[in-house]
Scaffold this motif. Structure first.
Motif, PDB file in Angstrom:
ATOM      1  N   THR A   1       0.821  -1.221   0.000  1.00 31.81           N
ATOM      2  CA  THR A   1       0.000   0.000   0.000  1.00 31.81           C
ATOM      3  C   THR A   1       0.856   1.273   0.000  1.00 31.81           C
ATOM      4  O   THR A   1       0.342   2.353   0.273  1.00 31.81           O
ATOM      5  CB  THR A   1      -0.940   0.017   1.220  1.00 31.81           C
ATOM      6  N   GLY A   2       2.154   1.131  -0.253  1.00 32.04           N
ATOM      7  CA  GLY A   2       2.991   2.321  -0.334  1.00 32.04           C
ATOM      8  C   GLY A   2       3.429   2.879   1.007  1.00 32.04           C
ATOM      9  O   GLY A   2       3.904   4.013   1.068  1.00 32.04           O
ATOM     10  N   ASP A   3       3.304   2.086   2.061  1.00 25.62           N
ATOM     11  CA  ASP A   3       3.606   2.617   3.395  1.00 25.62           C
ATOM     12  C   ASP A   3       4.952   2.181   3.973  1.00 25.62           C
ATOM     13  O   ASP A   3       5.456   2.823   4.888  1.00 25.62           O
ATOM     14  CB  ASP A   3       2.503   2.192   4.376  1.00 25.62           C
ATOM     15  N   CYS A   4       5.520   1.057   3.485  1.00 26.57           N
ATOM     16  CA  CYS A   4       6.680   0.502   4.197  1.00 26.57           C
ATOM     17  C   CYS A   4       8.018   0.695   3.487  1.00 26.57           C
ATOM     18  O   CYS A   4       9.061   0.610   4.121  1.00 26.57           O
ATOM     19  CB  CYS A   4       6.473  -0.982   4.475  1.00 26.57           C
ATOM     20  N   GLY A   5       8.012   0.889   2.188  1.00 29.78           N
ATOM     21  CA  GLY A   5       9.255   1.111   1.446  1.00 29.78           C
ATOM     22  C   GLY A   5      10.053  -0.145   1.146  1.00 29.78           C
ATOM     23  O   GLY A   5      11.115  -0.062   0.516  1.00 29.78           O
ATOM     24  N   ALA A   6       9.572  -1.322   1.546  1.00 31.96           N
ATOM     25  CA  ALA A   6      10.332  -2.557   1.302  1.00 31.96           C
ATOM     26  C   ALA A   6      10.510  -2.821  -0.195  1.00 31.96           C
ATOM     27  O   ALA A   6      11.452  -3.501  -0.607  1.00 31.96           O
ATOM     28  CB  ALA A   6       9.640  -3.744   1.965  1.00 31.96           C
ATOM     29  N   CYS A   7       9.605  -2.306  -0.987  1.00 33.67           N
ATOM     30  CA  CYS A   7       9.594  -2.587  -2.431  1.00 33.67           C
ATOM     31  C   CYS A   7      10.265  -1.498  -3.248  1.00 33.67           C
ATOM     32  O   CYS A   7      10.083  -1.451  -4.466  1.00 33.67           O
ATOM     33  CB  CYS A   7       8.146  -2.729  -2.888  1.00 33.67           C
ATOM     34  N   SER A   8      11.051  -0.621  -2.601  1.00 36.61           N
ATOM     35  CA  SER A   8      11.624   0.541  -3.297  1.00 36.61           C
ATOM     36  C   SER A   8      12.536   0.130  -4.448  1.00 36.61           C
ATOM     37  O   SER A   8      13.398  -0.742  -4.307  1.00 36.61           O
ATOM     38  CB  SER A   8      12.441   1.387  -2.315  1.00 36.61           C
ATOM     39  N   VAL A   9      12.355   0.780  -5.577  1.00 37.84           N
ATOM     40  CA  VAL A   9      13.247   0.646  -6.730  1.00 37.84           C
ATOM     41  C   VAL A   9      13.419   2.044  -7.332  1.00 37.84           C
ATOM     42  O   VAL A   9      12.699   2.980  -6.970  1.00 37.84           O
ATOM     43  CB  VAL A   9      12.700  -0.321  -7.814  1.00 37.84           C
TER      44      VAL A   9
END
Ligand code: FES
Ligand code: FES
Length: 159
Positions: A44-52
């Motif tokens: 949902t765009g809250d944690c940043g774990a998926c940042s690229v």
């Protein structure tokens, strides 16, 4: 639903994949391209774990549709190291023991690299601001911050 064909560049290499029109870039990176370094946390765009990085801009890949990658340049955590040589941010995170479960770490590495690329001599305030979108449930943030500032100093040749 028919699949879409996407042509893009990931970590400097041309690549293509098929995806559902509503598939996220995060899912395509992991499921279609096998790049599982990018982690799924909240979606949902809250944690940043998926940042690229998308054309050099830091984004949450869970909030980007995979078809939006058409013709773009993507950098994932797999593209941060130079072959076997870890990026200074990666080395310093290890040296400072700034990780535990590691789920947040790839996103932090990508965000920190983007910070240092743009601000080679970041203040602590800048670093805290830049990493504010990356949540860590394990370590607290102090060791992460020290590692990132230390990596920037090393890249400036100061340590
Ligand atoms: S998984 Fe994308 S921000 Fe959390
Ligand atoms: S090391 Fe576990 S969430 Fe950060």
């Amino acid at each position: 639903m028919s699949k879409l064909h996407v042509q893009t560049r990931v970590n400097g290499e041309a690549c293509e994949f098929l995806c559902d029109p509503r598939q996220s870039l995060l899912d395509s990176l992991r499921d279609e391209l096998g790049l599982t370094g990018t982690k799924e946390g909240c979606t949902t765009g809250d944690c940043g774990a998926c940042s690229v990085l998308l054309d050099g801009r830091l984004v949450c890949s869970c909030l980007v549709l995979a078809p939006e990658a058409e013709g773009r340049e993507i950098t994932t955590v797999e593209g941060v190291a130079q072959g076997e040589a870890l990026h200074p941010v990666q080395k310093k995170i290890l040296e400072h023991a700034a990780l535990q479960c590691g789920v947040c770490t790839p996103g932090i590495v990508v965000a920190a690299k983007a910070l240092i690329d743009r601000h080679p001599n970041p203040t602590e305030e800048q670093a805290r601001y830049w990493l504010a979108g990356n949540l860590c449930r394990c370590t607290g943030y102090d060791k992460i911050l020290r590692a990132v500032l230390d990596a920037a100093a090393e890249m400036r040749g100061e340590v």
